[in-house]
Write a protein that holds these residues in place. Structure first.
Motif, PDB file in Angstrom:
ATOM      1  N   ARG A   9     -25.011 159.609  31.878  1.00 41.12           N
ATOM      2  CA  ARG A   9     -23.876 159.236  32.735  1.00 41.12           C
ATOM      3  C   ARG A   9     -24.230 159.354  34.212  1.00 41.12           C
ATOM      4  NH1 ARG A   9     -18.745 162.455  31.066  1.00 41.12           N
ATOM      5  NH2 ARG A   9     -20.289 163.995  30.549  1.00 41.12           N
ATOM      6  N   ILE A  10     -24.957 160.404  34.576  1.00 41.62           N
ATOM      7  CA  ILE A  10     -25.267 160.550  35.998  1.00 41.62           C
ATOM      8  C   ILE A  10     -26.285 159.508  36.471  1.00 41.62           C
ATOM      9  CG2 ILE A  10     -24.647 162.994  36.105  1.00 41.62           C
ATOM     10  CD1 ILE A  10     -27.594 163.704  36.103  1.00 41.62           C
ATOM     11  N   ILE A  11     -27.145 159.050  35.572  1.00 40.79           N
ATOM     12  CA  ILE A  11     -28.143 158.031  35.922  1.00 40.79           C
ATOM     13  C   ILE A  11     -27.467 156.704  36.265  1.00 40.79           C
ATOM     14  CG2 ILE A  11     -30.092 156.681  35.022  1.00 40.79           C
ATOM     15  CD1 ILE A  11     -30.817 159.544  35.741  1.00 40.79           C
ATOM     16  N   THR A  12     -26.317 156.450  35.695  1.00 39.24           N
ATOM     17  CA  THR A  12     -25.633 155.177  35.971  1.00 39.24           C
ATOM     18  C   THR A  12     -25.219 155.058  37.438  1.00 39.24           C
ATOM     19  OG1 THR A  12     -23.489 156.073  35.335  1.00 39.24           O
ATOM     20  CG2 THR A  12     -24.761 154.959  33.614  1.00 39.24           C
ATOM     21  N   TYR A  13     -25.182 156.165  38.156  1.00 40.43           N
ATOM     22  CA  TYR A  13     -24.788 156.147  39.561  1.00 40.43           C
ATOM     23  C   TYR A  13     -25.999 156.146  40.515  1.00 40.43           C
ATOM     24  CZ  TYR A  13     -20.175 157.302  37.782  1.00 40.43           C
ATOM     25  OH  TYR A  13     -18.985 157.271  37.112  1.00 40.43           O
ATOM     26  N   SER A  14     -27.179 155.909  39.985  1.00 40.84           N
ATOM     27  CA  SER A  14     -28.384 156.024  40.812  1.00 40.84           C
ATOM     28  C   SER A  14     -28.381 155.059  41.996  1.00 40.84           C
ATOM     29  CB  SER A  14     -29.640 155.830  39.969  1.00 40.84           C
ATOM     30  OG  SER A  14     -29.701 154.523  39.465  1.00 40.84           O
ATOM     31  N   LYS A  15     -27.962 153.810  41.766  1.00 45.79           N
ATOM     32  CA  LYS A  15     -27.943 152.824  42.852  1.00 45.79           C
ATOM     33  C   LYS A  15     -26.953 153.248  43.944  1.00 45.79           C
ATOM     34  CE  LYS A  15     -29.174 148.239  42.190  1.00 45.79           C
ATOM     35  NZ  LYS A  15     -29.032 146.928  41.636  1.00 45.79           N
TER      36      LYS A  15
END
Length: 167
Positions: A9-15
């Motif tokens: 879930r946290i990786i989805t906010y990388s951009k």
């Protein structure tokens, strides 16, 4: 999305985090490091995240605090400051180390200037220079304290004019 593991879930906010980090660092490499540090802290403190709250805002807060705590302070420490100025020889005399010969010549000039002082000025000045208080000097020479102050002031003035090459 809440069914996904926390790491995913946290990786989805990388951009989004990367764009936010660029706003702070103005450098893509530093922004990548900042986002990486944010992920490390998010995983380390995942137990503090309350399910159902805004994960994106939580990550932004971690990123912002990480920047303020680490990157901004490191930015000041890593800068190299170069100052180029032209110095005059008399400025270098005060800041550079001198050899024994120069120190001897300066001491001789000071002693000569002290010897040229009238005794009424030199004796109170030397006592003051040795650490005596105005009142103690006045009592020793049986003169008023105002006279002591005047004589010390006059001695300084004369010495300053005789030794102005060292000022």
């Amino acid at each position: 999305m809440e069914n996904m593991p926390f790491d995913d879930r946290i990786i989805t906010y990388s951009k989004n985090l990367h764009h936010f980090a660029i706003g702070f660092t103005n450098n893509p490499d530093d922004a990548n490091d900042l986002v990486q540090d944010t992920y490390v802290k998010a995983i380390r403190y995942a137990n503090l995240y309350t399910e159902g709250t805004n994960l994106k805002a939580w990550l932004y807060t971690i990123l912002k605090n990480t920047y303020f705590n680490n990157y901004r302070s490191n930015q000041y420490h890593s800068k190299v400051v170069t100052v180029t100025e032209d110095y005059q020889p008399h400025q270098l005399l005060k800041s550079s180390t001198t050899n024994a010969g120069v120190e001897t010549l300066i001491s001789e000039d000071i002693n000569k200037a002290l010897m040229m002082l009238p005794e009424e000025y030199s004796l109170p000045f030397l006592r003051y220079f040795e650490g005596y208080k105005y009142l103690e000097i006045a009592e020793e020479f049986c003169i008023p304290i105002g006279t002591v102050k005047t004589r010390i002031h006059m001695a300084r003035k004369i010495l300053k004019s005789k030794l102005r090459m060292y000022c």
